[in-house]
Design a protein around this motif. Structure first.
Motif, PDB file in Angstrom:
ATOM      1  N   PRO A  23      -2.358  -8.164  -3.505  1.00  0.00           N
ATOM      2  CA  PRO A  23      -2.470  -8.198  -2.043  1.00  0.00           C
ATOM      3  C   PRO A  23      -3.424  -7.140  -1.483  1.00  0.00           C
ATOM      4  N   TYR A  24      -3.536  -5.973  -2.132  1.00  0.00           N
ATOM      5  CA  TYR A  24      -4.428  -4.983  -1.513  1.00  0.00           C
ATOM      6  C   TYR A  24      -5.886  -5.396  -1.568  1.00  0.00           C
TER       7      TYR A  24
ATOM      8  N   ASP B 199      -6.722  -8.597  -1.050  1.00  0.00           N
ATOM      9  CA  ASP B 199      -6.771  -9.464   0.135  1.00  0.00           C
ATOM     10  C   ASP B 199      -6.893  -8.639   1.404  1.00  0.00           C
ATOM     11  N   LEU B 200      -6.140  -7.549   1.454  1.00  0.00           N
ATOM     12  CA  LEU B 200      -6.175  -6.703   2.651  1.00  0.00           C
ATOM     13  C   LEU B 200      -7.577  -6.130   2.842  1.00  0.00           C
TER      14      LEU B 200
ATOM     15  N   ARG C 213     -10.266  -7.523   1.903  1.00  0.00           N
ATOM     16  CA  ARG C 213     -11.150  -8.610   2.324  1.00  0.00           C
ATOM     17  C   ARG C 213     -10.996  -8.888   3.816  1.00  0.00           C
TER      18      ARG C 213
ATOM     19  N   GLU D 165     -11.547  -0.539  -4.862  1.00  0.00           N
ATOM     20  CA  GLU D 165     -10.163  -0.983  -5.031  1.00  0.00           C
ATOM     21  C   GLU D 165      -9.813  -1.186  -6.513  1.00  0.00           C
TER      22      GLU D 165
END
Lengths: 293, 295
Positions: free
Chosen positions: A178-179, A181-182, A184, A197
């Motif tokens: 998820p990080y 995605d965050l 992005r 990341e």
């Protein structure tokens, strides 16, 4: 920030005796290698101890020559010191090249996925199954007067796939976190996501990749030298062993010529492996001796 | 001008092995519109694997739909100009499910907030940025001194999820895409979190797409609700209507699955989705869809 990294590194080392011992041995070796010109000078005094016929031939170990001299009258201690430096250099050259290539290929393949991954992974797989050493022998027999750097490049051609394969697997698992995605949705670009990341979380794997490539290269060169196919103009630990075998040094009482390089190589092997295992222990929770921290 | 977020006939397929068709359909012909004005909460309810998280990823532009389009202000989000893309990113922000995995373990939690400040150009000055961060942390009832400078593993799940809300508070998007934001929080923290979302709606005019499998939180939030199963939206309407007069058998099943805090109303018979599927087999066409994309 640099302070923080330093503290984190120190804490990591303190928690893993293996890592600490491995790093300490490596550090001593690197220091010896870095100062090898000075040490050689110190041994020789006014004469160059690596010059042919600098001293008498086949002197047994004694106070003047701690490890004796070889068939050309060179000081064995001085030879070993500068050979260690050469061996570490080849390790560094091949380690850096294969780590950089491996990391780039792994990140592109793992992060982009799809057909790019397909092509890169197939290519990596093909290189992985090629028997490296026979090919290396053929290559160095074919190329006369190869330099140290060229041998390093030749060795790295076959050692980067190992690094690429392990790191790609990690990138695959990290890129769907998820990080990422965050990042992005925070308008981070691919390159930024990869470097800020993903990369920091993969440092231990990259370290392991570097250590094993370096080790592979050092022993690859030793292998070449022992059968007399090494690069010209430099003496590495393998060449001393080659000379010792070739001249029957052991029968002449010049045992250090044979024993000392092997002990050094064994130590180097042990140290790099201890660093490898130590890093894995620190970063792989399942291998930790005690649960929690 | 406030924009609209619209899904038009979105279909998402994923390649899958061992399935007759060679792919599975996670989202099938889904269309709906989220209006920024008036601010509202729209819930999307469905069981795991119904395709609701995939819809969230489509809306956030993290996953390009196989067919159909996601429109922001009338334009396809995958064909926006630079300026339009910036506006879209600023205006549509997520809160994700897992408050543990959302932080990169390598960095302090401050970084997530500073990233928002810097990437979206909220302010150039460091002191103003810090003031913004502290203000937003207080807005989600966190004490800045308790969270700033900490690493993710030093904070509780509720704290971390509220930092995500603080990030949203700083950016003031028109749309919050909240994908199961409370499923990993305990009951008390959950209520806290939902109240903050409702505050945001009232005070800052944010519209929330609230994705959940839990009907009790839908009840609590009110507004509109859409029920999704097997990638298709089968029922939609105001929460009160859908909850009290469900028309689709799947909605009834969901309603029956809410645990009642009353021992006399404990479930006596087991209802499973499989049984429902048996009833529906006649008209069933889509294979069960996975929650996460299979890559």
């Amino acid at each position: 920030m640099p302070m923080r990294i330093l503290i984190a590194v120190l804490r990591t080392i303190r928690n893993s005796p293996r890592l600490a011992i491995g790093l300490a041995i490596l550090l001593v070796m690197v220091l010896v290698a870095v100062f090898s010109p000075l040490i050689v000078k110190g041994i020789g005094g006014s004469t160059d101890p690596l010059e042919l016929a600098a001293y008498e031939r086949w002197l047994v170990p004694g106070p003047d020559h701690l490890l004796g001299t070889d068939q050309f009258g060179r000081d064995v201690l001085a030879m070993v010191v500068s050979a260690l430096s050469v061996s570490l250099q080849i390790g560094a050259i091949a380690g850096v090249i294969s780590t950089v290539v491996g990391v780039i290929v792994a990140f592109v393949a793992g992060y982009k996925g799809g057909w790019i991954d397909g092509i890169l992974s197939t290519f990596t797989g093909i290189l992985l199954v090629i028997p490296t050493f026979p090919l290396l022998i053929a290559l160095s027999a074919y190329a006369k007067n190869v330099s140290l750097f060229q041998v390093g490049v030749m060795i790295s051609i076959f050692s980067w796939p190992f690094a690429a394969k392990t790191i790609r697997a990690q990138v695959l698992s990290l890129r769907s976190r998820p990080y990422v995605d965050l990042a992005r949705v925070s308008k981070a670009r691919d390159l930024e996501i990869i470097t800020t990341e993903l990369l920091p979380n993969l440092l231990p794997f990259i370290g392991v990749g570097f250590a094993s490539s370096a080790l592979g290269a050092i022993f690859g060169l030793v292998g070449l030298e022992v059968i007399g196919l090494g690069p010209g103009g430099v003496i590495d630990l393998g060449q001393i062993i080659f000379n010792a075998i070739n001249t029957g040094a052991l029968t002449l009482g010049a045992w250090p010529m044979f024993v000392v390089p092997i002990v050094l190589l064994t130590l180097l092997f042990a140290a790099l492996n201890m660093v490898n295992i130590g890093l894995e222990e620190v970063y792989n929770p399942r291998l930790r001796g005690v649960a929690g921290e | 001008m406030k924009s609209e977020l619209e899904l038009r006939n979105v279909q998402q397929r994923f390649h899958a092995r061992g399935v007759a068709a060679g792919y599975i359909t996670a989202v099938d012909d889904v269309s709906f519109t989220l209006a920024a004005q008036p601010p509202q909460v729209v819930s999307l309810v469905g069981q795991s694997g119904s395709g609701k998280s995939t819809i969230a990823r489509n809306v956030l532009g993290l996953q390009k739909p196989t067919s159909g389009s996601v429109l922001y202000g009338g334009k396809d989000i995958f064909k926006l100009s630079r300026a339009e893309y910036d506006a879209y990113r600023r205006d549509v922000q997520p809160v994700f499910q897992d408050p543990y995995a959302i932080f990169n373990p390598f960095y302090r939690v401050d970084r997530v907030l500073w990233k928002a400040v810097n990437k979206f150009g909220l302010t150039k000055s460091r002191s103003k940025g810090l003031a913004l961060i502290e203000e937003s942390l207080r807005a989600v009832r966190l004490e800045p001194e308790n969270v700033l400078g900490r690493y993710p593993h030093q904070l509780s799940g509720g704290q971390r999820q509220r930092i995500m809300l603080a990030r949203v508070h700083m950016l003031r998007p028109s749309f919050i895409i909240a994908d199961e934001p409370v499923s990993m929080l305990d009951a008390q923290v959950r209520k806290h979190f939902l109240d903050i979302l409702l505050d945001f709606q009232r005070e800052h005019g944010m519209t929330t797409l609230f994705i959940t499998h839990d009907l009790s939180t839908v009840y609590y939030l009110g507004g509109e609700v859409m029920v999704i199963t097997k990638g298709e939206i089968v029922e939609r309407g105001p929460v009160s209507t859908v909850m009290h007069e469900p028309s689709h058998p799947y909605t009834k099943l969901l309603l029956d699955s809410i645990p009642q805090p009353d021992p006399d109303r404990r479930w006596t018979n087991r209802i499973t989705v499989d049984e429902l599927e048996d009833q529906e087999r006649a008209d069933a066409k889509a294979a069960p869809a996975p929650e996460a994309p299979i890559l």
